[in-house]
Design an enzyme around this catalytic site. Structure first.
Site, PDB file in Angstrom:
ATOM      1  N   SER A 195      -2.327   4.313  -8.492  1.00  0.00           N
ATOM      2  CA  SER A 195      -1.894   4.159  -7.633  1.00  0.00           C
ATOM      3  C   SER A 195      -1.414   2.877  -8.333  1.00  0.00           C
ATOM      4  CB  SER A 195      -2.733   2.696  -6.893  1.00  0.00           C
ATOM      5  OG  SER A 195      -1.582   2.281  -5.519  1.00  0.00           O
TER       6      SER A 195
ATOM      7  N   TRP B 282       4.056   3.874  -0.816  1.00  0.00           N
ATOM      8  CA  TRP B 282       3.694   2.820   0.525  1.00  0.00           C
ATOM      9  C   TRP B 282       4.685   1.767   0.598  1.00  0.00           C
ATOM     10  CZ3 TRP B 282       2.525  -2.543  -0.135  1.00  0.00           C
ATOM     11  CH2 TRP B 282       2.391  -3.028  -2.035  1.00  0.00           C
TER      12      TRP B 282
ATOM     13  N   GLU C 247       7.353   6.933  16.868  1.00  0.00           N
ATOM     14  CA  GLU C 247       8.940   6.992  16.313  1.00  0.00           C
ATOM     15  C   GLU C 247       9.080   7.192  15.009  1.00  0.00           C
ATOM     16  OE1 GLU C 247      11.570   3.113  15.374  1.00  0.00           O
ATOM     17  OE2 GLU C 247      10.644   2.576  17.123  1.00  0.00           O
TER      18      GLU C 247
ATOM     19  N   ARG D 268       3.607  -8.085  12.269  1.00  0.00           N
ATOM     20  CA  ARG D 268       2.805  -7.836  11.351  1.00  0.00           C
ATOM     21  C   ARG D 268       2.622  -9.374  10.611  1.00  0.00           C
ATOM     22  NH1 ARG D 268       1.244  -3.544   6.838  1.00  0.00           N
ATOM     23  NH2 ARG D 268       0.823  -2.581   8.473  1.00  0.00           N
TER      24      ARG D 268
ATOM     25  N   TYR E  30      -9.654  -2.975   1.652  1.00  0.00           N
ATOM     26  CA  TYR E  30      -8.696  -2.960   2.844  1.00  0.00           C
ATOM     27  C   TYR E  30      -9.656  -3.610   4.498  1.00  0.00           C
ATOM     28  CZ  TYR E  30      -5.332   0.290   1.677  1.00  0.00           C
ATOM     29  OH  TYR E  30      -3.999   0.388   0.576  1.00  0.00           O
TER      30      TYR E  30
ATOM     31  N   GLN F 208      -5.994  -6.744  11.833  1.00  0.00           N
ATOM     32  CA  GLN F 208      -4.807  -7.097  12.729  1.00  0.00           C
ATOM     33  C   GLN F 208      -5.481  -6.274  13.953  1.00  0.00           C
ATOM     34  OE1 GLN F 208      -1.764  -6.650  11.084  1.00  0.00           O
ATOM     35  NE2 GLN F 208      -1.373  -9.122  10.514  1.00  0.00           N
TER      36      GLN F 208
ATOM     37  N   LYS G   5      13.075  -7.153  12.793  1.00  0.00           N
ATOM     38  CA  LYS G   5      12.068  -7.615  14.314  1.00  0.00           C
ATOM     39  C   LYS G   5      12.388  -8.660  13.621  1.00  0.00           C
ATOM     40  CE  LYS G   5       8.739  -5.626  14.687  1.00  0.00           C
ATOM     41  NZ  LYS G   5       6.543  -5.094  14.348  1.00  0.00           N
TER      42      LYS G   5
ATOM     43  N   LEU H 131       8.379   0.824   4.337  1.00  0.00           N
ATOM     44  CA  LEU H 131       9.904  -0.296   5.544  1.00  0.00           C
ATOM     45  C   LEU H 131       9.224  -1.934   5.489  1.00  0.00           C
ATOM     46  CD1 LEU H 131       8.400   0.684   8.962  1.00  0.00           C
ATOM     47  CD2 LEU H 131      10.593   0.762   7.615  1.00  0.00           C
ATOM     48  N   ALA H 132       8.631  -1.897   4.005  1.00  0.00           N
ATOM     49  CA  ALA H 132       9.507  -3.571   2.979  1.00  0.00           C
ATOM     50  C   ALA H 132       8.162  -4.690   4.100  1.00  0.00           C
ATOM     51  CB  ALA H 132      10.582  -3.581   2.822  1.00  0.00           C
TER      52      ALA H 132
END
Length: 338
Positions: free
Chosen positions: A152, A205, A296, A228, A54, A27, A216, A208-209
């Site tokens: 994981s 991980w 932030e 995203r 990834y 991205q 946003k 922030l869902a």
């Protein structure tokens, strides 16, 4: 920045870990990726998470180039193996001795390193005997190609069994990287207790869902083009698969915004601080497409949420929380959707 040990091991990580899933090699371009990594380093982040999967290896390559020249002993580099199935290669994506042994070498080449600090099994592989997987990971450590091993998204029973095997081999299992947020709590019933019993720390991980907890995205409004979910197919798939853009979820998230404001926080800081307050969670993995986002979010490490606020947060999202422990085995199954 704040730092914490991972489980009962001696490994110390920054409580905010910079992760490059989706963004690097997908991205955002390499220049933007380097700017984010520089911001991470400047903020005191020492720990970086990636995976061979990834961007089909490109994320590891970009991370390796961006960190070249940094003092290696001050960094904690984490990568993963598994899930990356490739056409024409029936061994790809497994956690067999063959695939683990070959994949660590490939990851090290892409990263430009002679070792990683934490090597993780990306999802449990029911097709390979657990003993074979654990023994292969132990050999990775004994060969000097990794300092520690982790998993994981593993269920509690597999964590317990793998931890026993690894301990017998003299290479303790130290971490489980799991999705965890105020909206996704499937690890609480079994994975967290199993991990605590086994001395395994959680690296959370998607705190922030996938961006849903940034505020946003709004019910009834178009997805922002610079988000995203709006920046390409991979981002939309990543957040869409968990049903986080469901109108019920977005309405609940909107109810969190005034709570964050009241506490003097941004909504992402509130969400990350909620995750970091959980016993057994060593760190949270956050991504970013811009340095300002990362800085932030890193501010969440200084936040101590009082219990009254936590109760109000939990009440605001109670109707949309996913907590079914079976989703550890099938996180994309029907029960994941509202």
């Amino acid at each position: 920045m704040k730092y914490a040990r991972v489980g009962e091991s001696g490994l110390v990580v920054s409580r905010i870990i910079y992760g490059n899933a989706i963004t690097h090699g997908d991205q955002i371009d390499e220049t933007a990726a380097r700017e984010c990594i520089r911001a991470a380093l400047d903020s005191g982040i020492t720990t970086f998470d990636t995976a061979d999967l990834y961007a089909e290896g490109r994320a590891e390559e970009i991370l390796g180039r961006a960190l070249a020249g940094e003092r290696r002993e001050e960094l904690v580099i984490c990568t993963k193996v598994g899930r990356w199935a490739r056409p024409g290669d029936p061994n790809a994506g497994l956690l067999s001795r063959k695939h683990v042994t070959e994949s660590i070498d490939a990851s090290l080449r892409r990263l430009g390193l002679d070792h990683v600090d934490l090597y993780q099994a990306h999802r449990h592989d029911p097709r390979t005997p657990l003993e074979e997987t654990v023994a292969a990971f132990a050999d990775v450590v004994k060969s000097g190609k990794a300092h520690y091993i982790g998993v994981s998204e593993w269920p509690g029973d597999r964590i317990r069994a793998a931890a026993r095997m690894a301990r017998d081999l003299g290479v303790p299992l130290v971490a489980n990287q799991s999705q965890y947020s105020v909206l996704w709590r499937v690890i609480e019933a079994d994975v967290l207790p199993a991990s605590r019993e086994s001395g395994v720390g959680q690296i959370a991980w998607m705190p922030l869902a996938g961006g849903a907890l940034t505020g946003k995205y709004r019910a009834g409004e178009a997805v922002p083009a610079d988000s995203r979910a709006g920046a390409g197919a991979s981002g939309a798939k990543s957040i869409g698969r968990w049903d986080y853009l469901n109108e019920k979820v977005l309405a609940a998230v909107a109810d969190l915004a005034p709570l964050a404001t009241e506490a003097g926080l941004t909504l992402p800081q509130l969400a990350i601080a909620w995750v970091l307050r959980t016993a057994g969670v060593s760190a949270a993995v956050v991504g970013a497409s811009r340095p300002a986002q990362l800085l932030e979010n890193a501010g969440a490490v200084d936040v101590l949420l009082d219990e009254a606020l936590v109760r109000r947060v939990d009440a605001a999202v109670a109707a949309v929380v996913r907590a079914d422990a079976s989703l550890t085995l099938d996180p994309l199954g029907p029960a994941a959707r509202l």
